[in-house]
Design an enzyme around this catalytic site. Sequence first.
Site, mmCIF file in Angstrom:
data_model
loop_
_atom_site.group_PDB
_atom_site.id
_atom_site.type_symbol
_atom_site.label_atom_id
_atom_site.label_comp_id
_atom_site.label_asym_id
_atom_site.label_seq_id
_atom_site.Cartn_x
_atom_site.Cartn_y
_atom_site.Cartn_z
ATOM 1 N N HIS A 23 0.859 -1.189 0.000
ATOM 2 C CA HIS A 23 0.000 0.000 0.000
ATOM 3 C C HIS A 23 0.892 1.235 0.000
ATOM 4 O O HIS A 23 1.331 1.716 1.054
ATOM 5 C CB HIS A 23 -0.928 -0.026 1.226
ATOM 6 C CG HIS A 23 -1.951 1.058 1.250
ATOM 7 N ND1 HIS A 23 -3.165 0.929 1.903
ATOM 8 C CD2 HIS A 23 -1.961 2.310 0.722
ATOM 9 C CE1 HIS A 23 -3.859 2.056 1.766
ATOM 10 N NE2 HIS A 23 -3.137 2.913 1.055
ATOM 11 N N HIS A 25 1.310 4.885 -2.403
ATOM 12 C CA HIS A 25 0.933 5.760 -3.524
ATOM 13 C C HIS A 25 2.214 6.420 -4.001
ATOM 14 O O HIS A 25 2.839 7.164 -3.233
ATOM 15 C CB HIS A 25 -0.067 6.814 -3.068
ATOM 16 C CG HIS A 25 -1.329 6.223 -2.486
ATOM 17 N ND1 HIS A 25 -2.457 6.019 -3.232
ATOM 18 C CD2 HIS A 25 -1.598 5.752 -1.234
ATOM 19 C CE1 HIS A 25 -3.398 5.472 -2.471
ATOM 20 N NE2 HIS A 25 -2.901 5.293 -1.248
ATOM 21 N N HIS A 202 -9.618 1.166 -1.347
ATOM 22 C CA HIS A 202 -9.548 1.751 -0.013
ATOM 23 C C HIS A 202 -10.965 1.677 0.563
ATOM 24 O O HIS A 202 -11.930 2.107 -0.091
ATOM 25 C CB HIS A 202 -9.131 3.215 -0.082
ATOM 26 C CG HIS A 202 -7.673 3.440 -0.364
ATOM 27 N ND1 HIS A 202 -7.008 2.861 -1.391
ATOM 28 C CD2 HIS A 202 -6.751 4.215 0.303
ATOM 29 C CE1 HIS A 202 -5.734 3.255 -1.371
ATOM 30 N NE2 HIS A 202 -5.557 4.077 -0.358
ATOM 31 N N GLU A 205 -11.369 3.453 5.849
ATOM 32 C CA GLU A 205 -10.339 4.351 6.397
ATOM 33 C C GLU A 205 -11.103 5.433 7.172
ATOM 34 O O GLU A 205 -11.042 5.486 8.390
ATOM 35 C CB GLU A 205 -9.495 4.963 5.261
ATOM 36 C CG GLU A 205 -8.388 5.897 5.749
ATOM 37 C CD GLU A 205 -7.605 6.572 4.601
ATOM 38 O OE1 GLU A 205 -8.125 6.649 3.473
ATOM 39 O OE2 GLU A 205 -6.468 7.036 4.862
ATOM 40 N N ASP A 283 1.813 3.965 2.884
ATOM 41 C CA ASP A 283 0.771 4.797 2.271
ATOM 42 C C ASP A 283 1.381 5.963 1.471
ATOM 43 O O ASP A 283 1.536 5.851 0.257
ATOM 44 C CB ASP A 283 -0.207 5.303 3.334
ATOM 45 C CG ASP A 283 -1.607 5.580 2.794
ATOM 46 O OD1 ASP A 283 -1.852 5.328 1.597
ATOM 47 O OD2 ASP A 283 -2.471 6.037 3.566
ATOM 48 N N ASP A 284 1.716 7.045 2.146
ATOM 49 C CA ASP A 284 2.297 8.241 1.506
ATOM 50 C C ASP A 284 3.484 8.704 2.354
ATOM 51 O O ASP A 284 3.375 9.689 3.100
ATOM 52 C CB ASP A 284 1.237 9.349 1.425
ATOM 53 C CG ASP A 284 0.010 8.897 0.646
ATOM 54 O OD1 ASP A 284 0.073 8.859 -0.585
ATOM 55 O OD2 ASP A 284 -0.999 8.547 1.290
HETATM 56 N N1 HPA Z 1 -6.637 7.419 1.282
HETATM 57 C C1 HPA Z 1 -7.307 7.800 0.189
HETATM 58 N N2 HPA Z 1 -6.706 8.289 -0.879
HETATM 59 C C2 HPA Z 1 -5.401 8.403 -0.882
HETATM 60 C C3 HPA Z 1 -4.646 8.023 0.211
HETATM 61 C C4 HPA Z 1 -5.313 7.498 1.354
HETATM 62 O O1 HPA Z 1 -4.723 7.107 2.388
HETATM 63 N N3 HPA Z 1 -3.359 8.287 -0.100
HETATM 64 C C5 HPA Z 1 -3.342 8.772 -1.364
HETATM 65 N N4 HPA Z 1 -4.576 8.854 -1.840
HETATM 66 ZN ZN ZN Z 2 -3.734 4.783 0.531
#
Ligand code: HPA
Ligand code: ZN
Length: 340
Positions: A23, A25, A202, A205, A283-284
């Site tokens: 996971h 991006h 996703h 969340e 994630d990011d």
């Molecule tokens: N959630 C939703 N969209 C996203 C995320 C996330 O954690 N990171 C990059 N786009």
């Molecule tokens: Zn994500």
Amino acid sequence: MPDAAALTALDAFVAKLPKAELHLHIEGSLEPELMFQLAQRNGIDLPFESVEALRAAYDFSNLQDFLDIYYQGANVLRTEDDFYDLGMAYFRRAIDNGVRHAEIFFDPQTHTDRGIPYAFVIDGLWRAVQDAQKLGLSVLLIHSFLRHLSEEAAFDSLKMAEPYLDRLVGVGLDSSEVGHPPSKFARVFAKAREKGLKLCAHAGEEGPPEYIYEALDILHIDRIDHGNRSLEDPALVARIVKAGRTLTVCPLSNHKLCVVKDLDLHPIPAMLKAGLKATINSDDPAYFGGYVNDNYLALTRRGLIGREDVLTLARNSINGAFLDDARKAALLAEIDAYAG
Ligand code: HPA
Ligand code: ZN
């Protein structure tokens, strides 16, 4: 809480442990330093004075706060070389983190809607994927749809991917979750499945458990990204366990986006206890303060998970990957050999 020596030993164990990241991006791995370099290369003025001022703006109270700044950051990505450089910067960091296999999301609509051809994005990333492979890291690409846009726009985006399907392992669904349930994309996911692509979304969340049911029952996803809010519904947890679906969980992201109030209360231990196939991911990482090992360490250092849990999480990351059985077996054997 484990003592200091045990913690140091566990840190060292995590550092080189073979693992997969499922996971990530790629646009979220754009570090401020590279953002400034690309802005300069492309003659773009950033609305921030310095790398430090940009980092200081990374203070989010929810997903949308983050997305606003993340989409703005992606505006510096213009050429095929930019996407190559972005990919390679992450792949080098991943290799330093013991990552042996990565499955990365990219957001084509963020670029094609700014007039950047799909070919620039996929060709640049693909060249980086091939160079990563030479360094021993396998990588699979996941074309992600932006859920705040329409289903029709997702169909258009899938059409752009058509000439490159052999470079994609699957499709994903990201961006603003609440108000954009998985069911909105039922037909485009069915079409992606017909084309032989794996499906991720996703879900849970920020969105309610109902969205996770929809991802399972309407989209028929192979993997759930985040899935935190499944824990509110024991029947749903039982469903996910029975279906054997992997959850790609992102502790530092959860904390930065206020999905969890306090890292001491992170639900990874509860997920493992419930028998969910949880994995740890970044994630990011450029926005949330750490790469995959930092995410493991955020939990080990708080005494939330120990050596056996770390091994379970790493094995889950391999088992949950969209890899063939031979590569999975080889990577699981690397983990066994490392564990001794
Ligand atoms: N959630 C939703 N969209 C996203 C995320 C996330 O954690 N990171 C990059 N786009
Ligand atoms: Zn994500």
